[in-house]
Design a protein around this motif. Structure first.
Motif, PDB file in Angstrom:
ATOM      1  N   LEU A 100     -58.760 -77.269  -5.615  1.00  0.00           N
ATOM      2  CA  LEU A 100     -57.955 -76.060  -5.789  1.00  0.00           C
ATOM      3  C   LEU A 100     -56.849 -76.222  -6.827  1.00  0.00           C
ATOM      4  CD1 LEU A 100     -57.669 -74.899  -2.075  1.00  0.00           C
ATOM      5  CD2 LEU A 100     -59.068 -73.883  -3.880  1.00  0.00           C
ATOM      6  N   LEU A 101     -56.750 -77.382  -7.461  1.00  0.00           N
ATOM      7  CA  LEU A 101     -55.772 -77.544  -8.533  1.00  0.00           C
ATOM      8  C   LEU A 101     -56.123 -76.610  -9.685  1.00  0.00           C
ATOM      9  CD1 LEU A 101     -55.423 -81.436  -8.621  1.00  0.00           C
ATOM     10  CD2 LEU A 101     -53.600 -79.812  -8.052  1.00  0.00           C
ATOM     11  N   PRO A 102     -55.120 -76.042 -10.354  1.00  0.00           N
ATOM     12  CA  PRO A 102     -55.416 -75.127 -11.463  1.00  0.00           C
ATOM     13  C   PRO A 102     -56.107 -75.848 -12.615  1.00  0.00           C
ATOM     14  CG  PRO A 102     -53.058 -75.628 -11.350  1.00  0.00           C
ATOM     15  CD  PRO A 102     -53.679 -76.193 -10.116  1.00  0.00           C
ATOM     16  N   SER A 103     -57.225 -75.311 -13.063  1.00  0.00           N
ATOM     17  CA  SER A 103     -57.974 -75.889 -14.180  1.00  0.00           C
ATOM     18  C   SER A 103     -58.759 -74.780 -14.855  1.00  0.00           C
ATOM     19  CB  SER A 103     -58.921 -76.986 -13.694  1.00  0.00           C
ATOM     20  OG  SER A 103     -59.866 -76.478 -12.768  1.00  0.00           O
ATOM     21  N   THR A 104     -59.134 -75.009 -16.106  1.00  0.00           N
ATOM     22  CA  THR A 104     -59.869 -73.990 -16.862  1.00  0.00           C
ATOM     23  C   THR A 104     -61.278 -73.818 -16.326  1.00  0.00           C
ATOM     24  OG1 THR A 104     -58.599 -74.562 -18.842  1.00  0.00           O
ATOM     25  CG2 THR A 104     -60.617 -73.294 -19.159  1.00  0.00           C
ATOM     26  N   GLU A 109     -55.463 -71.050  -2.343  1.00  0.00           N
ATOM     27  CA  GLU A 109     -54.190 -71.752  -2.474  1.00  0.00           C
ATOM     28  C   GLU A 109     -53.736 -72.272  -1.118  1.00  0.00           C
ATOM     29  OE1 GLU A 109     -50.572 -69.395  -3.080  1.00  0.00           O
ATOM     30  OE2 GLU A 109     -51.837 -67.601  -2.959  1.00  0.00           O
ATOM     31  N   VAL A 126     -50.161 -75.438  -4.201  1.00  0.00           N
ATOM     32  CA  VAL A 126     -51.322 -75.644  -5.065  1.00  0.00           C
ATOM     33  C   VAL A 126     -52.087 -74.334  -5.102  1.00  0.00           C
ATOM     34  CG1 VAL A 126     -53.504 -76.867  -5.358  1.00  0.00           C
ATOM     35  CG2 VAL A 126     -51.486 -78.107  -4.540  1.00  0.00           C
ATOM     36  N   GLN A 127     -52.299 -73.815  -6.293  1.00  0.00           N
ATOM     37  CA  GLN A 127     -52.998 -72.537  -6.450  1.00  0.00           C
ATOM     38  C   GLN A 127     -54.029 -72.669  -7.555  1.00  0.00           C
ATOM     39  OE1 GLN A 127     -50.567 -69.194  -7.669  1.00  0.00           O
ATOM     40  NE2 GLN A 127     -51.923 -67.731  -6.681  1.00  0.00           N
ATOM     41  N   CYS A 128     -55.281 -72.343  -7.237  1.00  0.00           N
ATOM     42  CA  CYS A 128     -56.351 -72.543  -8.218  1.00  0.00           C
ATOM     43  C   CYS A 128     -56.272 -71.490  -9.318  1.00  0.00           C
ATOM     44  CB  CYS A 128     -57.725 -72.519  -7.542  1.00  0.00           C
ATOM     45  SG  CYS A 128     -58.262 -70.884  -6.979  1.00  0.00           S
ATOM     46  N   LYS A 129     -56.833 -71.842 -10.457  1.00  0.00           N
ATOM     47  CA  LYS A 129     -56.978 -70.911 -11.573  1.00  0.00           C
ATOM     48  C   LYS A 129     -58.435 -70.472 -11.664  1.00  0.00           C
ATOM     49  CE  LYS A 129     -56.178 -70.516 -16.563  1.00  0.00           C
ATOM     50  NZ  LYS A 129     -55.708 -71.232 -17.780  1.00  0.00           N
TER      51      LYS A 129
END
Length: 359
Positions: A185-189, A218, A253-256
């Motif tokens: 869930l970590l923000p990533s492209t 998140e 922690v909020q995903c992208k």
């Protein structure tokens, strides 16, 4: 080998010998890379097979492809059910390999698994010990400084002892490690691939506990949220399931890009309706001869697949009325290649025993 017993390494003779050095290389699915090339993805190699380039002619069925792509398009978890060895876990590795999404984050579920296990772990005991050791060390240094300089020493609140003081909240991130779900869930492209393996092994609460996290993408880390105003820029550096360090801002922690989540089940239990409606459901049927041959070819090569064709046919016949696994078939084809021809069928039957037999 001409003699039935020549392939035996352990002979039960009671006399020490160097036979262990005669062991051939391990089966590809049991070949571990510890201490060698740490950059290789050993888990994917074991799941997909070292000869997977020879199995490229095989394509998943139309329904399987449609459900996988539906989950990708809709950003919904994919719930995959099927018998043991049907290829449920391999599916996650196959998607990650083809789409270049990196290492599969794997969360193997057991009866004691909780949502927190998948999100993160905070080692409060280690942190307490380190804080106590640091305080003791600072106290010892302060006493030494005071003793050396007498009553006029510099160990007071404004002296060197005070200068060495650090806010204990500054290094809290060193004691937090994100789990597979938390890392996914970590923000990533690009989305990560997360395999939640054998969800039907969990206790009754875990499927419901997953609902909010999978819906919102998140979660918060209370240990960081309550001290976020004391952290530099509100950020703490934590360890991920990959073994790297990342910064978490504000304790959340909020995903992208929502991860491609594969939940697998052997069909041993039903799941609550709220979870089912949030998932795309794919049921893998019993593999046919062509799919099994492709499976063997991917792991052992074309020659082994041809040599084991009769074992594949016998496996399929038995699987109509017995619960057996393709892992057992792989073991049998690999090992019977090392055994004497006279004992081949008997050894294969010993290795492929029904999993639903009475205990």
């Amino acid at each position: 080998m001409s003699e039935p017993g020549e392939w035996l390494i352990y002979r039960g003779a009671g006399e020490p010998h160097g036979g262990i050095n005669q062991l051939p290389p391990p089966p590809p699915w049991r070949d571990f890379a510890g201490g060698d090339d740490t950059s290789s993805n050993g888990s994917a190699d074991r799941r997909l097979g070292g000869y997977r380039h020879e199995a490229e002619l095989h394509r998943p069925g139309a329904e399987e492809l449609e459900m996988i792509n539906a989950a990708l398009y809709l950003r919904r978890p994919l719930l995959v059910t099927g018998s043991p060895g049907a290829g449920k876990s391999t599916l996650a590795h196959s998607v990650a390999h083809e789409l270049g999404l990196g290492r599969v984050l794997r969360w193997p579920i057991v009866s004691r698994s909780t949502l927190l296990d998948g999100l993160y772990h905070y080692d409060a005991i280690a942190r307490l010990q380190d804080v106590q050791l640091a305080a003791h060390r600072a106290s010892s240094e302060l006493d030494g400084t005071s003793g050396a300089s007498g009553a006029g020493g510099t160990g007071g609140a404004g002296g060197s002892g005070g200068a060495r003081y650090q806010d204990p909240s500054a290094d809290i991130g060193s004691y937090i490690r994100l789990g597979p779900l938390g890392t996914a869930l970590l923000p990533s492209t690009l989305p990560r691939v997360l395999l939640i393996d054998e969800l039907d092994k969990s206790d009754i609460d875990l499927p419901n506990d997953l609902l909010n996290v999978l819906e919102e993408g998140e979660f918060g880390i209370p240990e960081l949220e309550r001290i976020a105003d004391r952290l530099p820029d509100g950020e703490a550096e934590v360890l991920t399931d990959d073994g790297t360090k990342v910064k978490v801002k504000g304790g959340r922690v909020q995903c992208k890009a929502f991860p491609f989540v594969v939940l697998t089940s052997n069909g041993e239990r039903d799941f609550p309706a709220p979870l089912m409606r949030r998932c795309i459901h794919l049921e893998l049927g019993r593999p046919d001869h062509q799919r099994l041959a492709t499976f063997v070819r991917a792991h052992l090569g074309d020659e082994a697949a041809r040599a084991g064709d009769d074992l594949i046919a016998h496996f399929l016949e038995r699987s109509r009325s017995e619960l057996i696994s393709t892992d057992q078939l792989l073991n049998a084809i690999y090992l019977t290649d090392a055994a004497a021809p006279a004992g081949r069928d008997r050894l294969a039957d010993l290795l492929i025993q029904r999993l639903d037999r009475p205990r």
